[in-house]
Design a protein around this motif. Structure first.
Motif, PDB file in Angstrom:
ATOM      1  N   GLY A 204       0.797  -1.212   0.000  1.00 44.77           N
ATOM      2  CA  GLY A 204       0.000   0.000   0.000  1.00 44.77           C
ATOM      3  C   GLY A 204       0.833   1.266   0.000  1.00 44.77           C
ATOM      4  N   ARG A 205       2.173   1.129   0.135  1.00 46.82           N
ATOM      5  CA  ARG A 205       3.045   2.302   0.128  1.00 46.82           C
ATOM      6  C   ARG A 205       4.077   2.222  -1.002  1.00 46.82           C
ATOM      7  N   GLU A 206       3.740   1.515  -2.065  1.00 50.44           N
ATOM      8  CA  GLU A 206       4.638   1.441  -3.206  1.00 50.44           C
ATOM      9  C   GLU A 206       4.768   2.824  -3.856  1.00 50.44           C
ATOM     10  N   HIS A 207       5.939   3.091  -4.396  1.00 52.22           N
ATOM     11  CA  HIS A 207       6.189   4.397  -4.990  1.00 52.22           C
ATOM     12  C   HIS A 207       5.310   4.659  -6.213  1.00 52.22           C
ATOM     13  N   LEU A 208       4.918   5.924  -6.354  1.00 56.76           N
ATOM     14  CA  LEU A 208       4.307   6.433  -7.569  1.00 56.76           C
ATOM     15  C   LEU A 208       5.221   7.517  -8.134  1.00 56.76           C
ATOM     16  N   PRO A 209       5.485   7.448  -9.439  1.00 57.82           N
ATOM     17  CA  PRO A 209       5.173   6.362 -10.357  1.00 57.82           C
ATOM     18  C   PRO A 209       5.977   5.112 -10.004  1.00 57.82           C
ATOM     19  N   HIS A 210       5.622   3.983 -10.593  1.00 61.09           N
ATOM     20  CA  HIS A 210       6.283   2.718 -10.266  1.00 61.09           C
ATOM     21  C   HIS A 210       7.596   2.587 -11.035  1.00 61.09           C
ATOM     22  N   LYS A 211       8.414   3.608 -10.963  1.00 59.76           N
ATOM     23  CA  LYS A 211       9.702   3.657 -11.642  1.00 59.76           C
ATOM     24  C   LYS A 211      10.503   4.770 -11.002  1.00 59.76           C
ATOM     25  N   GLU A 212      11.753   4.892 -11.390  1.00 62.24           N
ATOM     26  CA  GLU A 212      12.561   5.994 -10.887  1.00 62.24           C
ATOM     27  C   GLU A 212      12.071   7.311 -11.477  1.00 62.24           C
ATOM     28  N   ALA A 213      11.909   8.310 -10.624  1.00 60.39           N
ATOM     29  CA  ALA A 213      11.470   9.622 -11.086  1.00 60.39           C
ATOM     30  C   ALA A 213      12.620  10.314 -11.812  1.00 60.39           C
ATOM     31  N   VAL A 214      12.331  10.834 -12.997  1.00 64.58           N
ATOM     32  CA  VAL A 214      13.340  11.500 -13.821  1.00 64.58           C
ATOM     33  C   VAL A 214      12.825  12.836 -14.342  1.00 64.58           C
ATOM     34  N   SER A 215      11.572  12.868 -14.793  1.00 63.26           N
ATOM     35  CA  SER A 215      11.003  14.070 -15.392  1.00 63.26           C
ATOM     36  C   SER A 215      10.314  14.930 -14.334  1.00 63.26           C
ATOM     37  N   LEU A 216       9.982  16.154 -14.706  1.00 65.05           N
ATOM     38  CA  LEU A 216       9.300  17.056 -13.784  1.00 65.05           C
ATOM     39  C   LEU A 216       7.961  16.484 -13.336  1.00 65.05           C
ATOM     40  N   GLU A 272      19.328  18.655 -17.163  1.00 67.13           N
ATOM     41  CA  GLU A 272      17.885  18.821 -17.341  1.00 67.13           C
ATOM     42  C   GLU A 272      17.132  18.116 -16.223  1.00 67.13           C
ATOM     43  N   ARG A 273      17.603  16.925 -15.872  1.00 68.83           N
ATOM     44  CA  ARG A 273      16.975  16.209 -14.765  1.00 68.83           C
ATOM     45  C   ARG A 273      17.162  16.990 -13.465  1.00 68.83           C
ATOM     46  N   ARG A 274      18.357  17.557 -13.262  1.00 65.19           N
ATOM     47  CA  ARG A 274      18.623  18.332 -12.053  1.00 65.19           C
ATOM     48  C   ARG A 274      17.686  19.532 -11.968  1.00 65.19           C
ATOM     49  N   ALA A 275      17.475  20.210 -13.089  1.00 66.92           N
ATOM     50  CA  ALA A 275      16.565  21.351 -13.110  1.00 66.92           C
ATOM     51  C   ALA A 275      15.146  20.920 -12.755  1.00 66.92           C
ATOM     52  N   ALA A 276      14.699  19.785 -13.281  1.00 68.43           N
ATOM     53  CA  ALA A 276      13.352  19.288 -12.962  1.00 68.43           C
ATOM     54  C   ALA A 276      13.232  18.942 -11.484  1.00 68.43           C
ATOM     55  N   ALA A 277      14.249  18.284 -10.944  1.00 64.30           N
ATOM     56  CA  ALA A 277      14.218  17.910  -9.526  1.00 64.30           C
ATOM     57  C   ALA A 277      14.212  19.142  -8.635  1.00 64.30           C
ATOM     58  N   PHE A 278      15.018  20.149  -8.968  1.00 63.44           N
ATOM     59  CA  PHE A 278      15.057  21.375  -8.176  1.00 63.44           C
ATOM     60  C   PHE A 278      13.711  22.099  -8.217  1.00 63.44           C
ATOM     61  N   GLN A 279      13.102  22.153  -9.391  1.00 65.56           N
ATOM     62  CA  GLN A 279      11.819  22.842  -9.488  1.00 65.56           C
ATOM     63  C   GLN A 279      10.762  22.137  -8.648  1.00 65.56           C
ATOM     64  N   ALA A 280      10.683  20.817  -8.737  1.00 70.03           N
ATOM     65  CA  ALA A 280       9.691  20.084  -7.950  1.00 70.03           C
ATOM     66  C   ALA A 280       9.952  20.246  -6.457  1.00 70.03           C
ATOM     67  N   TYR A 281      11.222  20.291  -6.064  1.00 72.48           N
ATOM     68  CA  TYR A 281      11.572  20.498  -4.656  1.00 72.48           C
ATOM     69  C   TYR A 281      11.064  21.851  -4.181  1.00 72.48           C
ATOM     70  N   TYR A 282      11.321  22.893  -4.976  1.00 72.36           N
ATOM     71  CA  TYR A 282      10.842  24.223  -4.591  1.00 72.36           C
ATOM     72  C   TYR A 282       9.322  24.258  -4.533  1.00 72.36           C
ATOM     73  N   GLU A 283       8.674  23.652  -5.504  1.00 71.80           N
ATOM     74  CA  GLU A 283       7.210  23.681  -5.560  1.00 71.80           C
ATOM     75  C   GLU A 283       6.563  23.070  -4.329  1.00 71.80           C
ATOM     76  N   HIS A 284       7.251  22.172  -3.648  1.00 74.59           N
ATOM     77  CA  HIS A 284       6.631  21.421  -2.554  1.00 74.59           C
ATOM     78  C   HIS A 284       7.209  21.734  -1.186  1.00 74.59           C
ATOM     79  N   THR A 285       8.007  22.796  -1.069  1.00 73.65           N
ATOM     80  CA  THR A 285       8.610  23.134   0.213  1.00 73.65           C
ATOM     81  C   THR A 285       8.441  24.625   0.501  1.00 73.65           C
ATOM     82  N   PRO A 286       8.397  25.007   1.776  1.00 78.73           N
ATOM     83  CA  PRO A 286       8.182  26.414   2.138  1.00 78.73           C
ATOM     84  C   PRO A 286       9.475  27.219   2.114  1.00 78.73           C
ATOM     85  N   LEU A 287       9.995  27.430   0.911  1.00 81.13           N
ATOM     86  CA  LEU A 287      11.231  28.175   0.709  1.00 81.13           C
ATOM     87  C   LEU A 287      10.935  29.597   0.229  1.00 81.13           C
TER      88      LEU A 287
END
Length: 529
Positions: A204-216, A272-287
């Protein structure tokens, strides 16, 4: 509502539903049309962070369908529109004494997240906040501003956490953090895990998506899954956080512009992957907006001062580091470890750190960062074995800081670390190759929230490793977090541990307590609880 009653309220899950109170100030006429949602738009809760004496960041994200496969959170009908979100800050949880309000657009380019930098608040005060969009009202969050610089402060308390792997266990530790009486929470990395997940995930706690996250879109979905967790939402609603990422927000053991050795994503594709990861991090944290990514760059090192009591230097040991020496895992000694041109912080951040330490006028001076700082020879018998991903792989960087602490006599330096999924308490020596050298500081390493599962009291060969490293004074392999209480006389660290995380409801206890006394660097165990 008293603070104690508010803590009970959030612990019961009340923060997952709107709290009654007066209408949000400034509602009338703010939107020409009210957006309609397929579900509750504040499903990911609320958060606050980066407290200053006059204000704080408050955060939310509109996500009526948080686990939508496209990562948009169910905002397809508003995918190209800014959605006006009203916010309100009050001195009480019932919102009878409102001290600030306004409207902030939830922008589709930032996954309809909202970051409000509230200003004009009073220092060292508790506040409550909430958001409203259309006819929907968010959960209520509690936050607290920092004291004014130089204020004589008798005490403060904070928690430190890291390494929350969703499929590895339940986030019970976050629930207990929500119930603590804290001024602040430091998150020092691995807020999410980017990989597919462990071989045997909790059902019930399997990762979504069911693969390694790469894209935004994939990173957005992964964050939404984590932030849907009720225990994490409770911890964010109860306290302001100061967050910094480590490796798993992007790619295991990445270093600067270099991915992990096993990764097939390199060069421009990795950036490009780093940029996507950074953007998602900012979007979900109180920075704050000063930490908003610019492509694949993101300014995360910053400083928090709490009166005359403590200054916290939050470091980023990932973005500016040289590639690991001889690979990124445990290795025998290697000449590159001592190369003075290699760095774990980058030159600019190191200068910023040393300048801040030289100017500090607080009783305690902390380095809040990701990876193990003290020397740790992990070979149980003959020979030597070091983590090249930790400060052991960057000896010149560490030696410069230790030498600065000793020569400048920086008052009461303490390093706070995460990453290794274990609890440690360490003396910091001016020269780790000389066990009799001067103790110049202390290090407390916090365990994981869930990573590596339930854990145990000890791991194989730990006794031998402690014997080889006499400056390492304590080890424990349970899950949990650090709780620190500071006074002018002592820094007290409680190692808060759970019995298990592979099922919900674990009790919590203090496994050990260590203190560092003013003017006497090093860690000392106490039996007091």
């Amino acid at each position: 509502m008293s603070y104690r009653r508010y803590r009970r309220f959030t612990a019961r899950g009340g923060a997952a539903a709107p709290v009654s109170g007066g209408p949000l100030a400034g509602e009338a006429g703010e939107t020409a049309s009210r957006p309609r949602f397929s579900g509750y738009p504040f499903s990911l809760g609320v958060a606050s962070g980066d407290p200053a004496p006059d204000g704080v960041v408050i955060w939310t994200r509109l996500a009526p369908d948080p686990l939508a496969a496209d990562g948009r959170g169910g905002m397809q009908s508003e995918r190209d529109k800014n959605v006006p979100v009203r916010w309100q800050v009050a001195e009480d949880a019932g919102f009878r004494r409102v001290v600030g309000h306004g409207t902030e657009p939830a922008r589709p380019g930032l996954a309809h997240s909202v970051h409000v930098e509230v200003e004009g608040l009073r220092p060292g005060r508790e506040y409550f906040y909430r958001f409203k969009v259309g006819s929907e009202t968010s959960p209520v969050g509690r936050t607290k501003t920092a004291p004014a610089p130089g204020t004589a402060l008798n005490e403060m308390s904070f928690a430190l956490c890291s390494c929350a792997n969703y499929p590895s266990g339940y986030f019970t530790a976050y629930r207990y953090m929500a119930e603590e009486d804290l001024d602040l929470v430091f998150g020092v990395g691995d807020y999410i895990y980017e990989g597919k997940g462990p071989r045997n995930p909790i059902r019930g706690r399997e990762h979504l998506p069911h693969k390694e996250a790469v894209s935004l879109d994939e990173y957005r979905l992964r964050y939404a899954q984590y932030k849907s967790d009720e225990d994490l939402k409770a911890a964010h609603a109860a306290h302001p956080w100061a967050l910094v990422l480590d490796d798993h927000e992007l790619d295991n053991n990445w270093a600067g512009d270099v991915p992990v050795e096993r990764s097939g994503i390199r060069g421009a594709a990795f950036m490009e992957r780093r940029a996507a990861a950074f953007q998602a991090y900012y979007e979900h944290t109180p920075l704050r907006s000063t930490s908003m990514p610019r492509g694949s760059d993101m300014r995360l090192y910053r400083r928090f001062t709490y009166g005359d009591l403590a200054e916290f230097n939050v470091l980023d040991t990932r973005q500016y580091r040289s590639d690991q020496a001889a690979g990124d895992f445990a290795k025998p000694p290697h000449p590159a470890q001592s190369d003075p041109e290699r760095t774990i912080t980058g030159d600019e951040q190191e200068r910023w750190l040393l300048d801040g330490l030289s100017r500090s006028r607080t009783r305690w001076n902390a380095l809040v960062q990701q990876v193990f700082f003290a020397k740790r020879d992990m070979a149980p018998d003959a020979g030597e074995l070091y983590s090249m991903d930790a400060w052991d792989g960057y000896l010149a960087s560490r030696d410069r800081i230790l030498r600065f602490l000793e020569e400048r006599e920086v008052p009461n330096p303490v390093v706070l670390s995460g990453d290794v999924h274990d609890n440690w308490a360490n003396d910091l020596l001016s020269d780790f190759d000389d066990p009799g050298s001067r103790i110049v500081g202390s290090e407390f390493v916090g365990t994981s929230i869930t990573s590596f599962g339930d854990g145990s009291e000890h791991r194989k060969n730990t006794g031998k490793i402690l014997a080889k490293n006499p400056h390492l004074k304590f080890y424990n392999n349970r899950r949990g977090y650090l709780r620190c209480r500071l006074t002018p006389d002592e820094w007290r660290t409680d190692f808060r541990v759970l019995q298990y995380v592979t099922r919900p409801g674990s009790p919590i206890s203090t496994r050990a307590t260590f203190v560092t006394r003013n003017g006497s660097p090093g860690v000392h165990r106490t039996t007091e609880q």
